[in-house]
Scaffold this motif. Structure first.
Motif, PDB file in Angstrom:
ATOM      1  N   ARG A 198       0.800  -1.350   0.119  1.00 31.19           N
ATOM      2  CA  ARG A 198       0.131   0.030  -0.211  1.00 31.19           C
ATOM      3  C   ARG A 198       0.789   1.156   0.011  1.00 31.19           C
ATOM      4  NH1 ARG A 198      -5.245   1.596   1.808  1.00 31.19           N
ATOM      5  NH2 ARG A 198      -5.108   3.716   2.891  1.00 31.19           N
ATOM      6  N   GLY A 199       0.414   2.181  -0.670  1.00 29.03           N
ATOM      7  CA  GLY A 199       1.188   3.474  -0.819  1.00 29.03           C
ATOM      8  C   GLY A 199       0.428   4.597  -0.185  1.00 29.03           C
ATOM      9  N   ALA A 200      -0.008   5.551  -0.631  1.00 30.24           N
ATOM     10  CA  ALA A 200      -0.902   6.785  -0.326  1.00 30.24           C
ATOM     11  C   ALA A 200      -2.277   6.469  -0.010  1.00 30.24           C
ATOM     12  CB  ALA A 200      -0.809   7.941  -1.129  1.00 30.24           C
ATOM     13  N   GLY A 201      -2.609   5.246  -0.554  1.00 30.01           N
ATOM     14  CA  GLY A 201      -4.250   4.758  -0.554  1.00 30.01           C
ATOM     15  C   GLY A 201      -5.260   5.562  -1.362  1.00 30.01           C
ATOM     16  N   SER A 202      -4.559   6.203  -2.497  1.00 25.23           N
ATOM     17  CA  SER A 202      -5.442   7.232  -3.454  1.00 25.23           C
ATOM     18  C   SER A 202      -5.654   6.419  -4.590  1.00 25.23           C
ATOM     19  CB  SER A 202      -4.433   8.223  -3.861  1.00 25.23           C
ATOM     20  OG  SER A 202      -3.117   7.936  -4.358  1.00 25.23           O
ATOM     21  N   GLY A 203      -5.338   5.090  -4.743  1.00 28.02           N
ATOM     22  CA  GLY A 203      -5.659   4.337  -5.761  1.00 28.02           C
ATOM     23  C   GLY A 203      -7.324   4.086  -6.311  1.00 28.02           C
ATOM     24  N   LEU A 204      -7.613   3.900  -7.234  1.00 31.94           N
ATOM     25  CA  LEU A 204      -8.962   4.185  -7.761  1.00 31.94           C
ATOM     26  C   LEU A 204      -9.618   2.689  -8.454  1.00 31.94           C
ATOM     27  CD1 LEU A 204      -8.733   7.407  -9.678  1.00 31.94           C
ATOM     28  CD2 LEU A 204      -9.902   6.873  -7.456  1.00 31.94           C
ATOM     29  N   SER A 205      -8.885   1.783  -8.112  1.00 34.57           N
ATOM     30  CA  SER A 205      -9.193   0.104  -8.655  1.00 34.57           C
ATOM     31  C   SER A 205      -9.283  -0.735  -7.442  1.00 34.57           C
ATOM     32  CB  SER A 205      -8.733  -0.105  -9.985  1.00 34.57           C
ATOM     33  OG  SER A 205      -7.165  -0.142  -9.637  1.00 34.57           O
ATOM     34  N   GLY A 206      -9.199  -0.564  -6.635  1.00 35.07           N
ATOM     35  CA  GLY A 206      -9.454  -1.759  -5.373  1.00 35.07           C
ATOM     36  C   GLY A 206      -7.923  -2.155  -5.308  1.00 35.07           C
ATOM     37  N   GLY A 207      -6.895  -1.665  -5.899  1.00 33.69           N
ATOM     38  CA  GLY A 207      -5.624  -2.668  -6.049  1.00 33.69           C
ATOM     39  C   GLY A 207      -4.931  -2.891  -4.502  1.00 33.69           C
ATOM     40  N   SER A 208      -5.002  -1.604  -3.770  1.00 32.57           N
ATOM     41  CA  SER A 208      -4.370  -1.912  -2.146  1.00 32.57           C
ATOM     42  C   SER A 208      -5.707  -2.132  -1.104  1.00 32.57           C
ATOM     43  CB  SER A 208      -3.832  -0.796  -1.926  1.00 32.57           C
ATOM     44  OG  SER A 208      -4.638   0.410  -1.933  1.00 32.57           O
ATOM     45  N   THR A 209      -6.613  -3.063  -1.648  1.00 34.45           N
ATOM     46  CA  THR A 209      -7.749  -2.999  -0.519  1.00 34.45           C
ATOM     47  C   THR A 209      -7.332  -4.310   0.102  1.00 34.45           C
ATOM     48  OG1 THR A 209      -9.595  -2.563  -2.112  1.00 34.45           O
ATOM     49  CG2 THR A 209     -10.143  -4.135  -0.382  1.00 34.45           C
ATOM     50  N   ALA A 210      -7.411  -4.107   1.388  1.00 38.47           N
ATOM     51  CA  ALA A 210      -6.888  -5.212   2.424  1.00 38.47           C
ATOM     52  C   ALA A 210      -7.786  -6.633   2.239  1.00 38.47           C
ATOM     53  CB  ALA A 210      -7.053  -4.892   3.800  1.00 38.47           C
ATOM     54  N   VAL A 211      -7.109  -7.605   2.502  1.00 33.23           N
ATOM     55  CA  VAL A 211      -7.829  -8.888   2.462  1.00 33.23           C
ATOM     56  C   VAL A 211      -7.861  -9.484   3.934  1.00 33.23           C
ATOM     57  CG1 VAL A 211      -7.143  -9.493   0.308  1.00 33.23           C
ATOM     58  CG2 VAL A 211      -5.618 -10.195   2.078  1.00 33.23           C
ATOM     59  N   ASP A 212      -9.020 -10.067   4.162  1.00 34.88           N
ATOM     60  CA  ASP A 212      -9.267 -10.822   5.616  1.00 34.88           C
ATOM     61  C   ASP A 212      -7.721 -11.570   5.927  1.00 34.88           C
ATOM     62  OD1 ASP A 212     -11.494  -9.731   6.569  1.00 34.88           O
ATOM     63  OD2 ASP A 212     -12.496 -11.266   5.325  1.00 34.88           O
ATOM     64  N   HIS A 213      -7.234 -11.468   7.070  1.00 31.75           N
ATOM     65  CA  HIS A 213      -6.250 -12.351   7.704  1.00 31.75           C
ATOM     66  C   HIS A 213      -4.790 -12.110   6.786  1.00 31.75           C
ATOM     67  CE1 HIS A 213      -9.525 -13.998   9.947  1.00 31.75           C
ATOM     68  NE2 HIS A 213     -10.060 -14.564   8.836  1.00 31.75           N
ATOM     69  N   GLY A 214      -4.753 -10.838   6.256  1.00 31.80           N
ATOM     70  CA  GLY A 214      -3.569 -10.662   5.513  1.00 31.80           C
ATOM     71  C   GLY A 214      -2.701  -9.625   6.157  1.00 31.80           C
ATOM     72  N   LEU A 215      -1.647  -9.253   5.468  1.00 32.10           N
ATOM     73  CA  LEU A 215      -0.730  -8.445   6.119  1.00 32.10           C
ATOM     74  C   LEU A 215      -0.557  -6.850   5.151  1.00 32.10           C
ATOM     75  CD1 LEU A 215       1.560  -7.702   8.419  1.00 32.10           C
ATOM     76  CD2 LEU A 215       3.219  -8.798   6.691  1.00 32.10           C
ATOM     77  N   VAL A 216      -1.050  -6.002   5.528  1.00 36.44           N
ATOM     78  CA  VAL A 216      -0.774  -4.826   4.719  1.00 36.44           C
ATOM     79  C   VAL A 216       0.597  -4.402   5.141  1.00 36.44           C
ATOM     80  CG1 VAL A 216      -1.586  -2.335   4.382  1.00 36.44           C
ATOM     81  CG2 VAL A 216      -3.105  -4.213   4.622  1.00 36.44           C
ATOM     82  N   ILE A 217       1.451  -4.084   4.123  1.00 38.66           N
ATOM     83  CA  ILE A 217       2.658  -3.391   4.225  1.00 38.66           C
ATOM     84  C   ILE A 217       2.634  -2.069   3.551  1.00 38.66           C
ATOM     85  CG2 ILE A 217       5.030  -3.206   3.523  1.00 38.66           C
ATOM     86  CD1 ILE A 217       5.137  -6.397   3.652  1.00 38.66           C
ATOM     87  N   SER A 218       2.419  -0.973   4.385  1.00 39.19           N
ATOM     88  CA  SER A 218       2.423   0.426   4.020  1.00 39.19           C
ATOM     89  C   SER A 218       3.950   1.047   3.928  1.00 39.19           C
ATOM     90  CB  SER A 218       1.600   1.138   4.943  1.00 39.19           C
ATOM     91  OG  SER A 218       1.600   2.699   4.587  1.00 39.19           O
ATOM     92  N   THR A 219       3.894   1.590   2.779  1.00 46.76           N
ATOM     93  CA  THR A 219       5.320   2.418   2.602  1.00 46.76           C
ATOM     94  C   THR A 219       5.276   3.901   2.588  1.00 46.76           C
ATOM     95  OG1 THR A 219       4.654   2.639   0.131  1.00 46.76           O
ATOM     96  CG2 THR A 219       6.045   0.461   0.904  1.00 46.76           C
ATOM     97  N   GLU A 220       4.174   4.274   3.489  1.00 52.55           N
ATOM     98  CA  GLU A 220       3.955   5.727   3.474  1.00 52.55           C
ATOM     99  C   GLU A 220       5.161   6.524   4.327  1.00 52.55           C
ATOM    100  OE1 GLU A 220       0.539   6.476   6.465  1.00 52.55           O
ATOM    101  OE2 GLU A 220       0.915   4.411   6.931  1.00 52.55           O
ATOM    102  N   ARG A 221       5.814   5.875   5.066  1.00 48.62           N
ATOM    103  CA  ARG A 221       6.955   6.382   6.185  1.00 48.62           C
ATOM    104  C   ARG A 221       8.150   6.423   5.231  1.00 48.62           C
ATOM    105  NH1 ARG A 221       6.077   3.657  11.926  1.00 48.62           N
ATOM    106  NH2 ARG A 221       4.149   4.738  12.603  1.00 48.62           N
TER     107      ARG A 221
END
Length: 455
Positions: free
Chosen positions: A70-93
């Motif tokens: 996941r980047g800034a979360g500004s995507g428009l097609s659900g590409g960074s939509t979280a999944v159940d029991h998954g791991l979100v890796i955000s690069t915002e920092r």
């Protein structure tokens, strides 16, 4: 997932980097598409270094846990939509930016915003051209993941045209380095380009080496209004047959009125469409290009045609175009399209979208990077009304099928994500889909990288 396993993750990357707090994690479930199917992750890793990304992916690989980059979360097609029991890796920092003015490159971490890269380059008299409408809030990592385009791409190209190198964390946690600051390099397979536009399905991008160019020359802006959108689309075709504008944007009548409600800048509410075009050609060539645009607009019956050399005045109209998404979003729930066709077929595509809107009894305002045939029909619906929702989703599918029938694409710059996945086989066909799956399976044999997206 056992608490001991989560403790292993926290120990690997640090308690300040990983969170399992449900309230905090809820902010990482959706991108701007607001996919209602978003799941709840096990944890969110807000990585600060490539090593953090590596450790998190290694942990996920060991435990067969899905990874959603996941980047800034500004995507428009659900590409960074979280999944159940998954791991979100955000690069915002991960926000570091280094400019090498001699080599004309920017070395950028993925969390840096597009606007920040532009500003850093400008300090050295340089320019990073890829220019999404959301450039002020979208991240370079997301731009790389979707091969983002924008308003200037009609002349200057899209993200991939400026990528010289990438660092990518693979599905097993290996960090690979591709390309470099050199402009020409054809050694080996073109793996750098493979990862641009891969939407996190093949790996997590942790650094980009981006080509910069001298700052953009002075621009002249033309704004033309038309009685109907078909005439405006035909004007686009006429202009592109003769010149290459540095910007050529279209807004239909409905989007004009929605933006006027939002900005109150005295746009012509009676217009069926508006074109915003720019030329940054040098010297007398700029005046020549503008005169060609004016002639084409006159021949297609433009209601009004206005030209300005004042950069601030021109930017007011560009700002109106950039405001389309936030303005339309205020009107209801949205399904966001970015279908594209060859420029000569733009009138047929726009006409077809209007018919789909009428057939389904819904509003579909259209804005477009018209100079390269990339349109954004934005389907408005009432999420609380099942009938409205059903008609909107039906129209969403019909718009994509219309583009395919015209030899076009279901996505010009936003990516396939999860929302357009079902239409991808119709566009690519079985042989290309099979090859795509072979590549995906070779690089991500356990299928942990952004499962449910694209393929």
């Amino acid at each position: 997932m056992s608490s001991a396993a989560l403790d292993d993750l926290i120990n690997a990357v640090g308690p300040d980097v990983v969170t399992c707090d449900a309230v905090v994690m809820d902010r990482y479930r959706y991108d701007w598409a607001h996919d209602e199917r978003a799941g709840m992750p096990l944890a969110v890793v807000r990585a600060e270094t490539a090593e953090h990304v590596q450790a998190a992916v290694r942990w996920a690989a060991e435990h067969r846990v899905p990874v959603v980059p996941r980047g800034a979360g500004s995507g428009l097609s659900g590409g960074s939509t979280a999944v159940d029991h998954g791991l979100v890796i955000s690069t915002e920092r991960m926000r570091a930016i280094s400019i090498d003015p001699a080599a004309r490159v920017a070395i950028v971490e993925p969390g840096a915003l597009n606007a920040e890269v532009k500003a850093a380059a400008a300090e050295h008299g340089l320019w990073y051209p890829p220019d999404p409408s959301s450039y002020e809030i979208c991240s370079i990592g997301g731009n790389l993941a979707t091969n983002a385009g924008g308003l200037c791409c009609v002349k200057y190209g899209v993200t991939t045209d400026y990528v010289l190198g990438l660092d990518v964390v693979m599905a097993d946690g290996t960090l690979i380095k591709l390309g470099g600051i050199r402009v020409k390099d054809v050694a080996g397979l073109s793996l750098t380009k493979l990862f641009v536009g891969s939407e996190g399905t093949l790996g997590v991008i942790t650094r980009g080496i981006l080509k910069l160019v001298p700052k953009q020359p002075d621009k002249a802006t033309l704004v033309a209004t038309f009685a109907d959108v078909e005439a405006a689309a035909r004007a686009v075709v006429g202009m592109c047959a003769q010149i290459r504008p540095s910007m050529l944007e279209l807004m239909d009548g409905l989007s004009i009125n929605i933006v006027e409600d939002y900005l109150h800048m005295d746009l012509d509410r009676t217009a069926g469409a508006m074109l915003i075009a720019q030329s940054d050609a040098p010297g007398g060539a700029r005046a020549l290009e503008i005169s060609i645009m004016e002639k084409v607009c006159a021949e297609l019956g433009a209601k009004e045609c206005f030209v300005t050399e004042d950069p601030d005045e021109g930017e007011l109209f560009v700002a109106a175009r950039r405001a389309a998404f936030p303005a339309i979003e205020r009107r209801g729930s949205l399904l966001l399209e970015d279908v594209g066709v060859a420029v000569p077929l733009l009138p047929e595509l726009i006409d077809g979208v209007a018919k789909i809107a009428q057939q389904n009894g819904i509003e579909i305002p259209v804005v477009a990077h018209a100079g390269d045939g990339n349109t954004h029909p934005n389907i408005i619906y009432d999420a609380s009304d099942p009938d409205s929702r059903a008609r909107a989703h039906g129209a969403f599918d019909q718009v994509m099928q219309l583009a395919i029938s015209l030899g076009g694409t279901i996505t010009g710059e936003h990516g396939v994500g999860r929302l357009k996945k079902d239409a991808l086989p119709d566009l690519l066909g079985p042989d290309v889909m099979a090859l795509s799956h072979k590549i995906k399976n070779a690089l991500d044999p356990d299928g942990i990288m952004n499962p449910g997206a694209v393929l």
